[in-house]
Design an enzyme around this catalytic site. Structure first.
Site, PDB file in Angstrom:
ATOM      1  N   GLU A   1      -9.722  -1.869   5.178  1.00  0.00           N
ATOM      2  CA  GLU A   1     -10.296  -1.547   6.480  1.00  0.00           C
ATOM      3  C   GLU A   1     -11.570  -2.356   6.715  1.00  0.00           C
ATOM      4  O   GLU A   1     -12.229  -2.767   5.750  1.00  0.00           O
ATOM      5  CB  GLU A   1     -10.662  -0.050   6.520  1.00  0.00           C
ATOM      6  CG  GLU A   1      -9.479   0.891   6.333  1.00  0.00           C
ATOM      7  CD  GLU A   1      -8.668   1.100   7.608  1.00  0.00           C
ATOM      8  OE1 GLU A   1      -8.763   0.274   8.540  1.00  0.00           O
ATOM      9  OE2 GLU A   1      -7.932   2.084   7.654  1.00  0.00           O
TER      10      GLU A   1
ATOM     11  N   ASN B   1      -7.373  -2.797  14.293  1.00  0.00           N
ATOM     12  CA  ASN B   1      -8.783  -3.011  13.913  1.00  0.00           C
ATOM     13  C   ASN B   1      -8.929  -4.175  12.917  1.00  0.00           C
ATOM     14  O   ASN B   1      -9.999  -4.400  12.375  1.00  0.00           O
ATOM     15  CB  ASN B   1      -9.390  -1.735  13.320  1.00  0.00           C
ATOM     16  CG  ASN B   1      -8.728  -1.322  12.004  1.00  0.00           C
ATOM     17  OD1 ASN B   1      -7.766  -1.953  11.563  1.00  0.00           O
ATOM     18  ND2 ASN B   1      -9.236  -0.277  11.384  1.00  0.00           N
TER      19      ASN B   1
ATOM     20  N   HIS C   1      -7.227  -4.446  10.041  1.00  0.00           N
ATOM     21  CA  HIS C   1      -6.962  -4.146   8.628  1.00  0.00           C
ATOM     22  C   HIS C   1      -5.691  -4.847   8.150  1.00  0.00           C
ATOM     23  O   HIS C   1      -4.763  -5.112   8.905  1.00  0.00           O
ATOM     24  CB  HIS C   1      -6.975  -2.636   8.323  1.00  0.00           C
ATOM     25  CG  HIS C   1      -5.778  -1.869   8.784  1.00  0.00           C
ATOM     26  ND1 HIS C   1      -5.829  -0.532   9.090  1.00  0.00           N
ATOM     27  CD2 HIS C   1      -4.483  -2.223   8.968  1.00  0.00           C
ATOM     28  CE1 HIS C   1      -4.633  -0.121   9.446  1.00  0.00           C
ATOM     29  NE2 HIS C   1      -3.800  -1.122   9.377  1.00  0.00           N
TER      30      HIS C   1
ATOM     31  N   ASP D   1       0.817  -1.218   0.000  1.00  0.00           N
ATOM     32  CA  ASP D   1       0.000   0.000   0.000  1.00  0.00           C
ATOM     33  C   ASP D   1       0.846   1.261   0.000  1.00  0.00           C
ATOM     34  O   ASP D   1       2.062   1.217   0.206  1.00  0.00           O
ATOM     35  CB  ASP D   1      -0.966  -0.015   1.199  1.00  0.00           C
ATOM     36  CG  ASP D   1      -0.285  -0.407   2.506  1.00  0.00           C
ATOM     37  OD1 ASP D   1       0.944  -0.482   2.545  1.00  0.00           O
ATOM     38  OD2 ASP D   1      -0.999  -0.633   3.495  1.00  0.00           O
TER      39      ASP D   1
HETATM   40  C1  F6R Z   1       1.303  -1.295   6.026  1.00  0.00           C
HETATM   41  C2  F6R Z   1       0.288  -2.298   6.311  1.00  0.00           C
HETATM   42  C3  F6R Z   1      -0.578  -2.127   7.511  1.00  0.00           C
HETATM   43  C4  F6R Z   1       0.200  -2.445   8.789  1.00  0.00           C
HETATM   44  C5  F6R Z   1      -0.700  -2.258  10.008  1.00  0.00           C
HETATM   45  C6  F6R Z   1       0.064  -2.499  11.286  1.00  0.00           C
HETATM   46  O1  F6R Z   1       1.944  -1.566   4.795  1.00  0.00           O
HETATM   47  O2  F6R Z   1       0.145  -3.217   5.572  1.00  0.00           O
HETATM   48  O3  F6R Z   1      -1.682  -2.983   7.402  1.00  0.00           O
HETATM   49  O4  F6R Z   1       0.666  -3.769   8.737  1.00  0.00           O
HETATM   50  O5  F6R Z   1      -1.215  -0.963  10.020  1.00  0.00           O
HETATM   51  O6  F6R Z   1       0.965  -1.463  11.488  1.00  0.00           O
HETATM   52  P1  F6R Z   1       2.079  -1.561  12.604  1.00  0.00           P
HETATM   53  O7  F6R Z   1       3.045  -2.605  12.137  1.00  0.00           O
HETATM   54  O8  F6R Z   1       2.720  -0.190  12.618  1.00  0.00           O
HETATM   55  O9  F6R Z   1       1.394  -1.935  13.867  1.00  0.00           O
END
Ligand code: F6R
Length: 236
Positions: free
Chosen positions: A139, A132, A134, A63
């Protein structure tokens, strides 16, 4: 589905980095799907330390914020270069990240899907998970997109990600993300989950079944997914 519980973050990162190492040693032309965020940083550090040959490897990031220049230090393009790509011998032409500066988001999403297909699909997808549920920026919602798409970030994700920006208003409101279909088509998936903040979503995933309100629960449908979890996230 396999779940491996390890003592702490460091052990988890080493375990994940060993899986990536095996993957690229068994197929030097592997296609990797990669995440950003705080979770994979230790894995990237361990991979850099191993000094592996990435010259034949292709990568697809999950992403990118939409509308944030690549030069912004919060863009995922910047993150990947400063955390990983600048320190390995990957061919820059083999790096793929959704272009958050593309004038037409729909066109960029279609281009990204086509590039994944042209590369032969993803061999190993590495994932983190949002508190959450995602995955990428897919989301919780009534419906999930199968393909790369432009998403509106939820207030919860904007708040969580505001820790990286000066203020919450600076967090972009939209992002381009691979869809759940792109992710589930990977041949093999590993998902890294660490820390207390992830205990709840991990519990929900294993108790509530598959629901679009927790995109990470869709991974349970994949034939080769490994949850790599530290004791804290596991609720020890
Ligand atoms: C980012 C991604 C997001 C993160 C998620 C957890 O490329 O794929 O889904 O894996 O937001 O983020 P952290 O690792 O910062 O807790």
């Amino acid at each position: 589905m396999r779940k491996v519980v390890l003592k702490d973050y460091e052990e988890m990162c080493k375990y994940a980095s060993n899986i990536v190492e095996q993957q690229i040693k068994s197929n030097p032309k592997s296609v990797l799907g990669l995440p950003t965020g705080s979770t994979p940083i230790g894995m990237y550090r361990d991979l850099i330390r191993k000094n592996l040959d990435f010259s034949g490897v292709t990568t697809f990031n999950l992403d990118e914020y939409y509308g944030l220049p690549k030069s912004n230090d919060q863009s995922y393009d910047y993150f990947m270069r400063s955390m990983f790509f600048n320190y390995i011998n990957i061919d820059k032409n083999n790096i793929n990240i959704p272009n958050g500066e593309a004038p037409d988001a729909a066109e960029e999403c279609a281009r990204y899907d086509a590039a994944i297909i042209a590369a032969g699909g993803i061999d190993l997808q590495v994932l983190g998970v949002g508190v959450n549920g995602h995955i990428g920026f897919n989301e919780p919602a009534d419906a999930l997109s199968p393909t790369t798409n432009l998403v509106k970030l939820t207030p919860s994700t904007i708040e969580v990600n505001s820790r990286f920006f000066d203020k919450a208003e600076d967090v972009p409101k939209t992002a381009i993300t691979m869809g759940m279909g792109n992710i589930l088509q990977a041949k093999k998936i590993i998902i890294l989950v660490n820390g207390k903040s992830k205990t709840d979503i991990l519990k929900r995933t294993f108790s509530e079944g598959v629901t679009t309100q927790n995109p990470s629960s869709f991974l349970l449908l994949h034939p080769d997914v490994t949850y790599i979890v530290d004791e804290e996230a596991n609720g020890a």
